[in-house]
Design a protein around this motif. Structure first.
Motif, PDB file in Angstrom:
ATOM      1  N   ILE A   1       0.855  -1.201   0.000  1.00  0.00           N
ATOM      2  CA  ILE A   1       0.000   0.000   0.000  1.00  0.00           C
ATOM      3  C   ILE A   1       0.882   1.239   0.000  1.00  0.00           C
ATOM      4  O   ILE A   1       1.865   1.312   0.757  1.00  0.00           O
ATOM      5  CB  ILE A   1      -0.904   0.014   1.252  1.00  0.00           C
ATOM      6  CG1 ILE A   1      -1.892  -1.149   1.169  1.00  0.00           C
ATOM      7  CG2 ILE A   1      -1.663   1.341   1.374  1.00  0.00           C
ATOM      8  CD1 ILE A   1      -2.698  -1.344   2.412  1.00  0.00           C
ATOM      9  N   VAL A   2       0.551   2.190  -0.859  1.00  0.00           N
ATOM     10  CA  VAL A   2       1.289   3.461  -0.908  1.00  0.00           C
ATOM     11  C   VAL A   2       0.298   4.607  -0.717  1.00  0.00           C
ATOM     12  O   VAL A   2      -0.664   4.743  -1.487  1.00  0.00           O
ATOM     13  CB  VAL A   2       2.039   3.610  -2.255  1.00  0.00           C
ATOM     14  CG1 VAL A   2       2.618   5.009  -2.392  1.00  0.00           C
ATOM     15  CG2 VAL A   2       3.149   2.565  -2.358  1.00  0.00           C
TER      16      VAL A   2
ATOM     17  N   VAL B   1       1.397  -7.200   4.833  1.00  0.00           N
ATOM     18  CA  VAL B   1       1.033  -5.989   4.078  1.00  0.00           C
ATOM     19  C   VAL B   1       2.141  -4.957   4.309  1.00  0.00           C
ATOM     20  O   VAL B   1       2.405  -4.566   5.447  1.00  0.00           O
ATOM     21  CB  VAL B   1      -0.328  -5.420   4.564  1.00  0.00           C
ATOM     22  CG1 VAL B   1      -0.695  -4.156   3.773  1.00  0.00           C
ATOM     23  CG2 VAL B   1      -1.425  -6.469   4.447  1.00  0.00           C
ATOM     24  N   GLY B   2       2.819  -4.547   3.242  1.00  0.00           N
ATOM     25  CA  GLY B   2       3.844  -3.494   3.342  1.00  0.00           C
ATOM     26  C   GLY B   2       3.189  -2.144   3.093  1.00  0.00           C
ATOM     27  O   GLY B   2       2.445  -1.994   2.116  1.00  0.00           O
ATOM     28  N   ILE B   3       3.433  -1.179   3.981  1.00  0.00           N
ATOM     29  CA  ILE B   3       2.768   0.123   3.866  1.00  0.00           C
ATOM     30  C   ILE B   3       3.792   1.240   3.789  1.00  0.00           C
ATOM     31  O   ILE B   3       4.651   1.381   4.673  1.00  0.00           O
ATOM     32  CB  ILE B   3       1.862   0.378   5.087  1.00  0.00           C
ATOM     33  CG1 ILE B   3       0.782  -0.693   5.156  1.00  0.00           C
ATOM     34  CG2 ILE B   3       1.219   1.771   5.023  1.00  0.00           C
ATOM     35  CD1 ILE B   3       0.058  -0.715   6.467  1.00  0.00           C
ATOM     36  N   ALA B   4       3.708   2.039   2.731  1.00  0.00           N
ATOM     37  CA  ALA B   4       4.559   3.226   2.602  1.00  0.00           C
ATOM     38  C   ALA B   4       3.659   4.449   2.611  1.00  0.00           C
ATOM     39  O   ALA B   4       2.710   4.513   1.833  1.00  0.00           O
ATOM     40  CB  ALA B   4       5.345   3.177   1.298  1.00  0.00           C
ATOM     41  N   ALA B   5       3.940   5.392   3.515  1.00  0.00           N
ATOM     42  CA  ALA B   5       3.095   6.593   3.586  1.00  0.00           C
ATOM     43  C   ALA B   5       3.957   7.839   3.602  1.00  0.00           C
ATOM     44  O   ALA B   5       5.046   7.854   4.180  1.00  0.00           O
ATOM     45  CB  ALA B   5       2.222   6.543   4.841  1.00  0.00           C
TER      46      ALA B   5
ATOM     47  N   VAL C   1      -0.761   4.236  10.624  1.00  0.00           N
ATOM     48  CA  VAL C   1      -1.573   3.586   9.588  1.00  0.00           C
ATOM     49  C   VAL C   1      -1.441   2.072   9.703  1.00  0.00           C
ATOM     50  O   VAL C   1      -2.436   1.336   9.662  1.00  0.00           O
ATOM     51  CB  VAL C   1      -1.135   4.038   8.169  1.00  0.00           C
ATOM     52  CG1 VAL C   1      -1.868   3.251   7.089  1.00  0.00           C
ATOM     53  CG2 VAL C   1      -1.385   5.518   7.969  1.00  0.00           C
ATOM     54  N   ALA C   2      -0.199   1.593   9.890  1.00  0.00           N
ATOM     55  CA  ALA C   2       0.039   0.148   9.972  1.00  0.00           C
ATOM     56  C   ALA C   2      -0.681  -0.447  11.180  1.00  0.00           C
ATOM     57  O   ALA C   2      -1.303  -1.509  11.093  1.00  0.00           O
ATOM     58  CB  ALA C   2       1.538  -0.123  10.047  1.00  0.00           C
ATOM     59  N   SER C   3      -0.612   0.248  12.312  1.00  0.00           N
ATOM     60  CA  SER C   3      -1.223  -0.266  13.528  1.00  0.00           C
ATOM     61  C   SER C   3      -2.750  -0.327  13.399  1.00  0.00           C
ATOM     62  O   SER C   3      -3.383  -1.316  13.776  1.00  0.00           O
ATOM     63  CB  SER C   3      -0.750   0.633  14.677  1.00  0.00           C
ATOM     64  OG  SER C   3      -1.650   0.646  15.690  1.00  0.00           O
ATOM     65  N   GLU C   4      -3.348   0.719  12.817  1.00  0.00           N
ATOM     66  CA  GLU C   4      -4.816   0.726  12.641  1.00  0.00           C
ATOM     67  C   GLU C   4      -5.254  -0.332  11.632  1.00  0.00           C
ATOM     68  O   GLU C   4      -6.251  -1.032  11.829  1.00  0.00           O
ATOM     69  CB  GLU C   4      -5.280   2.102  12.161  1.00  0.00           C
ATOM     70  CG  GLU C   4      -5.332   3.123  13.284  1.00  0.00           C
ATOM     71  CD  GLU C   4      -5.523   4.535  12.756  1.00  0.00           C
ATOM     72  OE1 GLU C   4      -6.099   4.693  11.661  1.00  0.00           O
ATOM     73  OE2 GLU C   4      -5.072   5.465  13.444  1.00  0.00           O
ATOM     74  N   LEU C   5      -4.484  -0.455  10.545  1.00  0.00           N
ATOM     75  CA  LEU C   5      -4.853  -1.426   9.505  1.00  0.00           C
ATOM     76  C   LEU C   5      -4.720  -2.855  10.032  1.00  0.00           C
ATOM     77  O   LEU C   5      -5.556  -3.718   9.732  1.00  0.00           O
ATOM     78  CB  LEU C   5      -3.962  -1.212   8.268  1.00  0.00           C
ATOM     79  CG  LEU C   5      -4.415  -1.899   6.992  1.00  0.00           C
ATOM     80  CD1 LEU C   5      -5.781  -1.380   6.543  1.00  0.00           C
ATOM     81  CD2 LEU C   5      -3.397  -1.684   5.873  1.00  0.00           C
ATOM     82  N   GLU C   6      -3.693  -3.092  10.825  1.00  0.00           N
ATOM     83  CA  GLU C   6      -3.480  -4.427  11.389  1.00  0.00           C
ATOM     84  C   GLU C   6      -4.686  -4.834  12.232  1.00  0.00           C
ATOM     85  O   GLU C   6      -5.148  -5.970  12.168  1.00  0.00           O
ATOM     86  CB  GLU C   6      -2.193  -4.419  12.231  1.00  0.00           C
ATOM     87  CG  GLU C   6      -1.634  -5.794  12.481  1.00  0.00           C
ATOM     88  CD  GLU C   6      -0.165  -5.752  12.893  1.00  0.00           C
ATOM     89  OE1 GLU C   6       0.678  -5.372  12.062  1.00  0.00           O
ATOM     90  OE2 GLU C   6       0.116  -6.084  14.042  1.00  0.00           O
ATOM     91  N   LYS C   7      -5.215  -3.854  13.008  1.00  0.00           N
ATOM     92  CA  LYS C   7      -6.399  -4.142  13.833  1.00  0.00           C
ATOM     93  C   LYS C   7      -7.622  -4.396  12.963  1.00  0.00           C
ATOM     94  O   LYS C   7      -8.412  -5.294  13.232  1.00  0.00           O
ATOM     95  CB  LYS C   7      -6.689  -2.946  14.759  1.00  0.00           C
ATOM     96  CG  LYS C   7      -5.833  -2.923  16.006  1.00  0.00           C
ATOM     97  CD  LYS C   7      -6.230  -1.744  16.888  1.00  0.00           C
ATOM     98  CE  LYS C   7      -5.013  -1.198  17.603  1.00  0.00           C
ATOM     99  NZ  LYS C   7      -5.091   0.219  17.894  1.00  0.00           N
TER     100      LYS C   7
ATOM    101  N   LEU D   1      -4.134  -8.618   9.464  1.00  0.00           N
ATOM    102  CA  LEU D   1      -2.929  -9.092   8.768  1.00  0.00           C
ATOM    103  C   LEU D   1      -1.705  -8.340   9.292  1.00  0.00           C
ATOM    104  O   LEU D   1      -1.821  -7.178   9.705  1.00  0.00           O
ATOM    105  CB  LEU D   1      -3.052  -8.846   7.262  1.00  0.00           C
ATOM    106  CG  LEU D   1      -4.085  -9.697   6.516  1.00  0.00           C
ATOM    107  CD1 LEU D   1      -4.316  -9.137   5.115  1.00  0.00           C
ATOM    108  CD2 LEU D   1      -3.625 -11.152   6.435  1.00  0.00           C
ATOM    109  N   LYS D   2      -0.533  -8.985   9.259  1.00  0.00           N
ATOM    110  CA  LYS D   2       0.701  -8.322   9.717  1.00  0.00           C
ATOM    111  C   LYS D   2       1.019  -7.150   8.780  1.00  0.00           C
ATOM    112  O   LYS D   2       1.103  -7.338   7.559  1.00  0.00           O
ATOM    113  CB  LYS D   2       1.859  -9.329   9.719  1.00  0.00           C
ATOM    114  CG  LYS D   2       3.156  -8.728  10.223  1.00  0.00           C
ATOM    115  CD  LYS D   2       4.212  -9.787  10.471  1.00  0.00           C
ATOM    116  CE  LYS D   2       4.771 -10.332   9.178  1.00  0.00           C
ATOM    117  NZ  LYS D   2       5.912 -11.230   9.338  1.00  0.00           N
ATOM    118  N   CYS D   3       1.183  -5.950   9.364  1.00  0.00           N
ATOM    119  CA  CYS D   3       1.444  -4.764   8.551  1.00  0.00           C
ATOM    120  C   CYS D   3       2.819  -4.190   8.876  1.00  0.00           C
ATOM    121  O   CYS D   3       3.143  -3.966  10.041  1.00  0.00           O
ATOM    122  CB  CYS D   3       0.371  -3.703   8.810  1.00  0.00           C
ATOM    123  SG  CYS D   3      -1.249  -4.200   8.220  1.00  0.00           S
ATOM    124  N   LEU D   4       3.628  -3.934   7.846  1.00  0.00           N
ATOM    125  CA  LEU D   4       4.992  -3.420   8.026  1.00  0.00           C
ATOM    126  C   LEU D   4       5.074  -2.012   7.440  1.00  0.00           C
ATOM    127  O   LEU D   4       4.875  -1.825   6.244  1.00  0.00           O
ATOM    128  CB  LEU D   4       5.991  -4.333   7.307  1.00  0.00           C
ATOM    129  CG  LEU D   4       5.925  -5.812   7.670  1.00  0.00           C
ATOM    130  CD1 LEU D   4       6.838  -6.623   6.770  1.00  0.00           C
ATOM    131  CD2 LEU D   4       6.322  -6.012   9.133  1.00  0.00           C
TER     132      LEU D   4
END
Ligand SMILES: [Zn+2]
Length: 274
Positions: free
Chosen positions: A6-7, A56-60, A70-76, A80-83
């Motif tokens: 995710i970008v 899930v790799g997240i670049a913001a 963003v990663a912490s909210e999306l993980e909840k 899925l594990k978000c990096l």
């Protein structure tokens, strides 16, 4: 297994599904807050299940949102594990992935401010407190221009957009204060030529420092200032090649403009769990 990337940028959020060979299979675009919805659409449209997703790799863009939040909210919300990482680090990882022998690479983005992505052994370097790459605030001119950090003479105070305009103003260029890099470098007045020469000198000093610190295989320049092209790169490289500590060695790293392919950051975020 599959990876979702995710970008999150100013205009939009992009999400993509990659296979384990980092091949992009499916891409979706939405609004800033659509990350969870886009993940759901990728999974349902590709006919796979949540259990098939490794991470899930997240670049913001950290000027918009905190990648960690963003990663912490999306993980909840999606389980899925978000990096997380910054957009600049993701672009640096994506650039390095597409280049031969790019185990070390530095990406320098110059715009309203300076951001830096440093890849060492194919991983993004962050340092303690995630502050280990503040190249922007290395001093290139003692007691020079005031910087947003409170210090004086920082690289950012000279190389960013406001620095360019300050150099133009001190050289007496008409319209200084609102010039883009491209506009200044298209001007032919003696004042503009003087400002161009000074800007190139300061930019080359900052870039030479980066080369001396990291000896990167690639140093990639990113941001609107790259529109100037060879009129900036050629005189700057004359100084950089002469001034770098390794000036007499034949095997120098390459300084280049960023690949403008839109998927570079998506690929970089997909690589975060590698
Ligand atoms: Zn500073």
């Amino acid at each position: 297994m599959y990876i979702i990337s995710i970008v999150i940028e100013k205009e939009r959020t992009e999400a993509a599904l990659f296979d384990k060979e980092y091949k992009l299979l499916l891409k979706k675009t939405g609004e800033l807050e659509d990350a969870a919805k886009l993940c759901g659409a990728l999974i349902s449209e590709s006919g796979i299940s949540h259990a098939d997703i490794d991470y899930v790799g997240i670049a913001a863009d950290s000027s918009l949102v905190s990648p960690c939040s963003v990663a912490s909210e999306l993980e909840k919300s999606i389980g899925l594990k978000c990096l997380p990482t910054t957009l600049t680090d993701a672009r640096a990882l994506g650039e390095a992935y597409g280049l031969e022998d790019a185990s070390t690479l530095v990406m320098l983005k110059i715009d309203e401010k300076i951001e830096c992505g440093i890849i060492i052994d194919k991983k993004a370097y962050t340092g303690a407190n995630n502050q280990g790459k503040s190249i922007a605030h290395t001093v290139i001119n003692f007691d020079g221009f005031e910087c947003s950090c409170g210090n004086r003479g920082c690289f950012e105070a000279y190389a960013c957009n406001s620095g360019l305009n300050r150099i133009a103003a001190e050289s007496g260029v008409d319209g200084a204060g609102a010039l883009t890099h491209k506009q200044l470098f298209e001007m032919n007045t003696p004042e503009a030529k003087q400002a161009q020469m000074l800007y190139v000198k300061y930019l080359a000093t900052g870039i030479t420092n980066i080369i001396n610190l990291f000896q990167p295989r690639y140093l990639v320049l990113d941001g609107p200032f790259t529109e100037v092209g060879d009129a900036l790169m050629n005189p700057m490289m004359d100084i950089v090649l002469r001034e770098q500590y390794t000036h007499s060695m034949s095997n120098k790293g390459e300084v280049r403009f960023a690949d403008v392919k839109s998927d570079t950051a998506l690929i970089g975020a997909a690589l975060l769990g590698r």
